[in-house]
Scaffold this motif. Structure first.
Motif, PDB file in Angstrom:
ATOM      1  N   PRO A 177       0.824  -1.215   0.000  1.00  0.00           N
ATOM      2  CA  PRO A 177       0.000   0.000   0.000  1.00  0.00           C
ATOM      3  C   PRO A 177       0.857   1.264   0.000  1.00  0.00           C
ATOM      4  CG  PRO A 177      -0.053  -1.059   2.155  1.00  0.00           C
ATOM      5  CD  PRO A 177       0.767  -1.940   1.266  1.00  0.00           C
ATOM      6  N   HIS A 178       2.163   1.116   0.121  1.00  0.00           N
ATOM      7  CA  HIS A 178       3.035   2.309   0.198  1.00  0.00           C
ATOM      8  C   HIS A 178       3.378   2.812  -1.210  1.00  0.00           C
ATOM      9  CE1 HIS A 178       3.200   1.504   4.424  1.00  0.00           C
ATOM     10  NE2 HIS A 178       3.583   0.267   4.175  1.00  0.00           N
ATOM     11  N   ASP A 179       4.643   2.884  -1.541  1.00  0.00           N
ATOM     12  CA  ASP A 179       5.041   3.548  -2.781  1.00  0.00           C
ATOM     13  C   ASP A 179       5.048   2.637  -4.002  1.00  0.00           C
ATOM     14  OD1 ASP A 179       5.431   6.093  -1.775  1.00  0.00           O
ATOM     15  OD2 ASP A 179       7.342   5.485  -0.913  1.00  0.00           O
ATOM     16  N   GLY A 180       4.644   1.432  -3.895  1.00  0.00           N
ATOM     17  CA  GLY A 180       4.679   0.548  -5.057  1.00  0.00           C
ATOM     18  C   GLY A 180       5.128  -0.832  -4.650  1.00  0.00           C
ATOM     19  N   PRO A 181       5.258  -1.721  -5.631  1.00  0.00           N
ATOM     20  CA  PRO A 181       5.538  -3.118  -5.308  1.00  0.00           C
ATOM     21  C   PRO A 181       7.023  -3.385  -5.066  1.00  0.00           C
ATOM     22  CG  PRO A 181       5.356  -2.849  -7.656  1.00  0.00           C
ATOM     23  CD  PRO A 181       5.113  -1.498  -7.065  1.00  0.00           C
ATOM     24  N   LEU A 182       7.269  -4.553  -4.504  1.00  0.00           N
ATOM     25  CA  LEU A 182       8.630  -5.086  -4.370  1.00  0.00           C
ATOM     26  C   LEU A 182       8.645  -6.407  -5.123  1.00  0.00           C
ATOM     27  CD1 LEU A 182      11.471  -5.209  -2.908  1.00  0.00           C
ATOM     28  CD2 LEU A 182      10.301  -6.597  -1.179  1.00  0.00           C
ATOM     29  N   LEU A 183       9.596  -6.533  -6.036  1.00  0.00           N
ATOM     30  CA  LEU A 183       9.764  -7.794  -6.775  1.00  0.00           C
ATOM     31  C   LEU A 183      10.967  -8.530  -6.203  1.00  0.00           C
ATOM     32  CD1 LEU A 183       7.936  -6.180  -8.697  1.00  0.00           C
ATOM     33  CD2 LEU A 183       9.291  -6.999 -10.598  1.00  0.00           C
ATOM     34  N   VAL A 184      10.809  -9.825  -5.979  1.00  0.00           N
ATOM     35  CA  VAL A 184      11.899 -10.615  -5.402  1.00  0.00           C
ATOM     36  C   VAL A 184      12.134 -11.850  -6.275  1.00  0.00           C
ATOM     37  CG1 VAL A 184      12.742 -11.809  -3.352  1.00  0.00           C
ATOM     38  CG2 VAL A 184      11.192  -9.864  -3.090  1.00  0.00           C
ATOM     39  N   ILE A 216      -8.835   2.079  -2.215  1.00  0.00           N
ATOM     40  CA  ILE A 216      -9.995   1.309  -2.718  1.00  0.00           C
ATOM     41  C   ILE A 216      -9.596   0.584  -4.003  1.00  0.00           C
ATOM     42  CG2 ILE A 216     -12.378   1.466  -3.576  1.00  0.00           C
ATOM     43  CD1 ILE A 216     -12.631   3.975  -1.769  1.00  0.00           C
ATOM     44  N   ALA A 217      -8.860   1.302  -4.860  1.00  0.00           N
ATOM     45  CA  ALA A 217      -8.398   0.675  -6.110  1.00  0.00           C
ATOM     46  C   ALA A 217      -7.471  -0.498  -5.787  1.00  0.00           C
ATOM     47  CB  ALA A 217      -7.682   1.711  -6.965  1.00  0.00           C
ATOM     48  N   GLN A 218      -6.662  -0.330  -4.761  1.00  0.00           N
ATOM     49  CA  GLN A 218      -5.749  -1.431  -4.387  1.00  0.00           C
ATOM     50  C   GLN A 218      -6.546  -2.659  -3.955  1.00  0.00           C
ATOM     51  OE1 GLN A 218      -3.180   0.132  -1.342  1.00  0.00           O
ATOM     52  NE2 GLN A 218      -1.912   1.272  -2.796  1.00  0.00           N
ATOM     53  N   LYS A 219      -7.602  -2.432  -3.140  1.00  0.00           N
ATOM     54  CA  LYS A 219      -8.432  -3.564  -2.669  1.00  0.00           C
ATOM     55  C   LYS A 219      -9.085  -4.259  -3.861  1.00  0.00           C
ATOM     56  CE  LYS A 219      -8.616  -3.408   1.979  1.00  0.00           C
ATOM     57  NZ  LYS A 219      -7.392  -4.049   2.392  1.00  0.00           N
ATOM     58  N   LEU A 220      -9.619  -3.428  -4.793  1.00  0.00           N
ATOM     59  CA  LEU A 220     -10.270  -4.004  -5.979  1.00  0.00           C
ATOM     60  C   LEU A 220      -9.269  -4.804  -6.807  1.00  0.00           C
ATOM     61  CD1 LEU A 220     -12.558  -1.052  -7.112  1.00  0.00           C
ATOM     62  CD2 LEU A 220     -13.296  -3.288  -6.242  1.00  0.00           C
ATOM     63  N   ARG A 221      -8.069  -4.255  -6.936  1.00  0.00           N
ATOM     64  CA  ARG A 221      -7.027  -4.971  -7.695  1.00  0.00           C
ATOM     65  C   ARG A 221      -6.744  -6.330  -7.060  1.00  0.00           C
ATOM     66  NH1 ARG A 221      -1.516  -2.560  -6.596  1.00  0.00           N
ATOM     67  NH2 ARG A 221      -2.004  -3.551  -4.593  1.00  0.00           N
ATOM     68  N   ASN A 222      -6.556  -6.321  -5.753  1.00  0.00           N
ATOM     69  CA  ASN A 222      -6.179  -7.564  -5.073  1.00  0.00           C
ATOM     70  C   ASN A 222      -7.288  -8.610  -5.199  1.00  0.00           C
ATOM     71  OD1 ASN A 222      -4.002  -6.046  -4.432  1.00  0.00           O
ATOM     72  ND2 ASN A 222      -4.543  -5.741  -2.284  1.00  0.00           N
ATOM     73  N   LYS A 223      -8.540  -8.160  -5.023  1.00  0.00           N
ATOM     74  CA  LYS A 223      -9.674  -9.089  -5.159  1.00  0.00           C
ATOM     75  C   LYS A 223      -9.796  -9.577  -6.598  1.00  0.00           C
ATOM     76  CE  LYS A 223     -12.812  -9.802  -1.746  1.00  0.00           C
ATOM     77  NZ  LYS A 223     -11.709 -10.242  -0.899  1.00  0.00           N
ATOM     78  N   GLY A 224      -9.704  -8.586  -7.532  1.00  0.00           N
ATOM     79  CA  GLY A 224      -9.856  -8.915  -8.956  1.00  0.00           C
ATOM     80  C   GLY A 224      -8.787  -9.899  -9.403  1.00  0.00           C
ATOM     81  N   MET A 225      -7.573  -9.682  -8.933  1.00  0.00           N
ATOM     82  CA  MET A 225      -6.479 -10.565  -9.343  1.00  0.00           C
ATOM     83  C   MET A 225      -6.719 -11.975  -8.824  1.00  0.00           C
ATOM     84  SD  MET A 225      -2.518  -9.716  -9.071  1.00  0.00           S
ATOM     85  CE  MET A 225      -2.704  -8.507 -10.329  1.00  0.00           C
ATOM     86  N   HIS A 226      -7.216 -12.045  -7.587  1.00  0.00           N
ATOM     87  CA  HIS A 226      -7.489 -13.343  -6.990  1.00  0.00           C
ATOM     88  C   HIS A 226      -8.549 -14.088  -7.819  1.00  0.00           C
ATOM     89  CE1 HIS A 226      -7.534 -16.352  -3.927  1.00  0.00           C
ATOM     90  NE2 HIS A 226      -8.839 -16.232  -3.770  1.00  0.00           N
ATOM     91  N   LEU A 227      -9.635 -13.352  -8.170  1.00  0.00           N
ATOM     92  CA  LEU A 227     -10.722 -13.995  -8.928  1.00  0.00           C
ATOM     93  C   LEU A 227     -10.256 -14.386 -10.326  1.00  0.00           C
ATOM     94  CD1 LEU A 227     -13.728 -11.714  -7.942  1.00  0.00           C
ATOM     95  CD2 LEU A 227     -13.386 -14.125  -7.349  1.00  0.00           C
ATOM     96  N   LEU A 228      -9.579 -13.445 -10.990  1.00  0.00           N
ATOM     97  CA  LEU A 228      -9.176 -13.704 -12.381  1.00  0.00           C
ATOM     98  C   LEU A 228      -8.195 -14.863 -12.484  1.00  0.00           C
ATOM     99  CD1 LEU A 228      -8.777 -10.145 -13.920  1.00  0.00           C
ATOM    100  CD2 LEU A 228     -10.307 -11.958 -14.683  1.00  0.00           C
ATOM    101  N   THR A 229      -7.219 -14.879 -11.570  1.00  0.00           N
ATOM    102  CA  THR A 229      -6.209 -15.938 -11.682  1.00  0.00           C
ATOM    103  C   THR A 229      -6.739 -17.278 -11.168  1.00  0.00           C
ATOM    104  OG1 THR A 229      -5.227 -15.257  -9.583  1.00  0.00           O
ATOM    105  CG2 THR A 229      -4.221 -14.388 -11.599  1.00  0.00           C
ATOM    106  N   GLY A 230      -7.988 -17.265 -10.679  1.00  0.00           N
ATOM    107  CA  GLY A 230      -8.660 -18.531 -10.385  1.00  0.00           C
ATOM    108  C   GLY A 230      -9.138 -19.206 -11.665  1.00  0.00           C
TER     109      GLY A 230
END
Ligand code: FAD
Length: 510
Positions: free
Chosen positions: A204-211, A352-366
């Motif tokens: 939720p801060h400044d962006g993602p971390l890729l590892v 709110i957009a972040q929450k929608l993204r996380n939910k949407g990604m979960h549903l779509l990648t199902g």
């Protein structure tokens, strides 16, 4: 003998181009302004389609040994795994990525090139270039200040994101120059991550971390940071970012390479400018999201080099080189779009957009098709050239179209194609029949699925007792497939009609 082709830049792209020319016996020089190869690990992920390319170069085993197999991707947000994509969904003999430092990839390519008697000419800088319809005049500046006037028929500009070749031919990158900034580190760390998975932690801060786990306890860490950030990279700062964003414990012990870098999303309008061919970062730049930069570049070189070899030795007309742009420019454009989409999705600031993204990604990648598409896109196994001007459109009775990469069909055929650097015409036989070879073709002809010994006119006969190839390629009644030196299908023909094969040869000669 003609003047050697000049490849400018000994990064992964220039090295691939030079190696592909050298192993076909085409005279080539490769120059680089640096005294030594870079020690920066830079691109670390080699995707499935690039591994298929390395198999053709005869280098895949060495590359796989040098790295770690990555078989999946996980995306985390809000303390949960919101998506998990298995990379072994892809249709490839290498259903995974290999995580290996770019320095290793370059070392392997450089050694292979030396095996063909070509060494990188170091501290040689391209400073000038003119061209006409007969050739290119390049000015190469040597370490002692000597200016060499070098004539050549063709020049490959693989001199990176700040390409001098690009400027000298009057071209420029066009695109979005609002930069994206990253803090990056190659570190040794204590962690409990799966060494065979790539991770994205949406924060939720400044962006993602890729590892990206690498060999041993080494990790590549990449974090988006604000573009106005002025700090230089330090281990403490990276640890702080990791603590804020990673949802798993990662304790950095020491750092091998730390950097802050900024990228743009841009591409040149034409990959071919007369007798100069631009490839890799010289032709397209974008963020490391998706890890496609180097992969796209080396596949540019792979696509280009066999065409350049044929044209420079008079076996194909120069128009074939226009297909380099036609085939690779759309791939570069898609990669830029994909990297941009990934970045936009990953850096959403609104909670709110972040929450929608996380939910949407979960549903779509199902959904299985979504997982498949993501794996194909990541591994670049969806790349095809069906609309290419040098592909004879058509298909067999199945999914395989001309322009697609030839899928593997059994170990014997795969072994016969590994290391190939020429066109191969496959005649797929059924019911033990042995169709006659096609006459008037100066290509390697393989008979698949019939007699144990090759009938006259064939270079080899391969067993296919279960009819695997016929089924795989949608040829229940048999058929012929012209396979290009880069592994893509140029034409598909029924056994009783060679016209598509001759049409392809005519396209090459045009
Ligand atoms: C910090 C950083 C991190 C990266 N991380 C990733 C990643 O995680 N995943 C990914 O896919 N990509 C990543 N990349 C991008 C990746 O490194 C490039 O896409 C890749 O190196 C492109 O290869 P190239 O051969 O086109 O260019 P380069 O590797 O840039 O090589 C160009 C070569 O040309 C030489 N040269 C330049 N000008 C001249 C001249 N005038 N005359 C002679 N020689 C010249 C240079 O010395 C250099 O050796 C990263 C890049 C950077 C900088």
């Amino acid at each position: 003998m003609s003047d050697p082709i000049i490849v400018v830049g000994a990064g992964p792209v220039g090295l691939t181009a030079a190696l592909e020319l050298a192993r076909r016996g085409v005279p080539v020089r490769i120059v680089d302004r640096l005294a030594e190869p870079t020690t920066e690990s830079r691109a670390i992920v080699v995707h499935a389609r690039s591994l298929e390319m390395f198999e053709r170069l005869g280098l895949v085993d060495e590359l796989i040994r040098a790295g770690v197999r990555t078989t999946g991707m996980e995306m985390h947000a809000d303390g949960e795994v919101v998506a998990r994509i298995a990379l072994d969904l892809v249709d490839s003999p290498f259903p995974y990525s290999v995580t290996v430092a770019q320095t290793e990839t370059e070392r392997i390519l450089t050694a292979a090139l030396a095996g063909h008697g070509v060494t990188v000419e170091r501290e040689v800088t391209l400073t000038g270039l003119t061209q006409d319809e007969h050739g290119v005049q390049a000015v190469l500046e040597h370490a002692d200040g000597r200016q060499e006037a070098a004539g050549t028929g063709w020049l490959v500009g693989a001199d990176g994101g700040h390409s001098r070749a690009r400027k000298l031919v009057g071209s420029a990158l066009a695109g979005k120059f609002k930069g994206e900034k990253f803090l990056m580190g190659d570190v040794n760390a204590d962690h409990d991550l799966d060494p065979h998975s790539m991770y994205t932690f949406f924060s939720p801060h400044d962006g993602p971390l890729l590892v990206f786990p690498m060999e041993g306890d080494r990790l590549r860490l990449i974090a988006n940071i604000p573009t106005d950030e002025q700090r230089t990279a330090t281990r403490e700062w990276l640890q702080q970012v990791v603590d804020e964003r990673a949802e798993r414990p990662i304790r950095i012990r020491d750092s091998r390479w730390l950097t802050v870098f900024e990228v743009h999303h841009a591409q040149v309008p034409e990959y071919r400018v007369g007798r100069v061919l631009l490839a890799g970062d010289a032709a397209h730049v974008h963020s490391p999201a998706g890890g496609q930069g180097m992969n796209t570049g080396i596949q540019d070189a792979h696509n280009l080099a066999w065409k350049l070899a044929l044209v420079s030795t008079g076996q194909a007309g120069p128009a074939v080189l226009d297909s380099y742009h036609a085939e690779r420019h759309p791939v570069g454009a898609q990669v830029i779009q994909f990297a941009g989409t990934l970045t936009r999705v990953a850096t959403l600031a609104n909670p709110i957009a972040q929450k929608l993204r996380n939910k949407g990604m979960h549903l779509l990648t199902g959904l299985a098709p979504v997982r498949q598409a993501m794996a194909d896109r990541t591994e670049e196994t969806a790349v095809a050239y069906r609309r290419s001007p040098i592909v004879v459109r058509g298909r067999g009775g199945g999914d395989l179209h001309a322009g697609d990469h030839l899928p593997a069909a059994g170990p014997e055929l795969r072994a016969a194609l590994a290391g190939a650097h020429e066109h191969v015409l496959l005649t797929v036989a059924v019911d033990g029949s042995a169709p006659a070879p096609v006459s008037g073709m100066t290509v390697r002809q393989l008979l698949v699925g019939a007699a144990a010994t090759a009938p006259t006119g064939y270079d080899a006969a391969l067993q296919d007792p279960d009819g695997h190839a016929a089924a795989r390629y949608g040829l229940p009644n048999g058929g012929r497939i012209m396979v290009r030196p880069d592994g893509y299908v140029a034409a598909i023909a029924p056994l009783d009609d060679d016209a598509p094969l001759h049409a392809y040869q005519a396209l090459l000669r045009a």
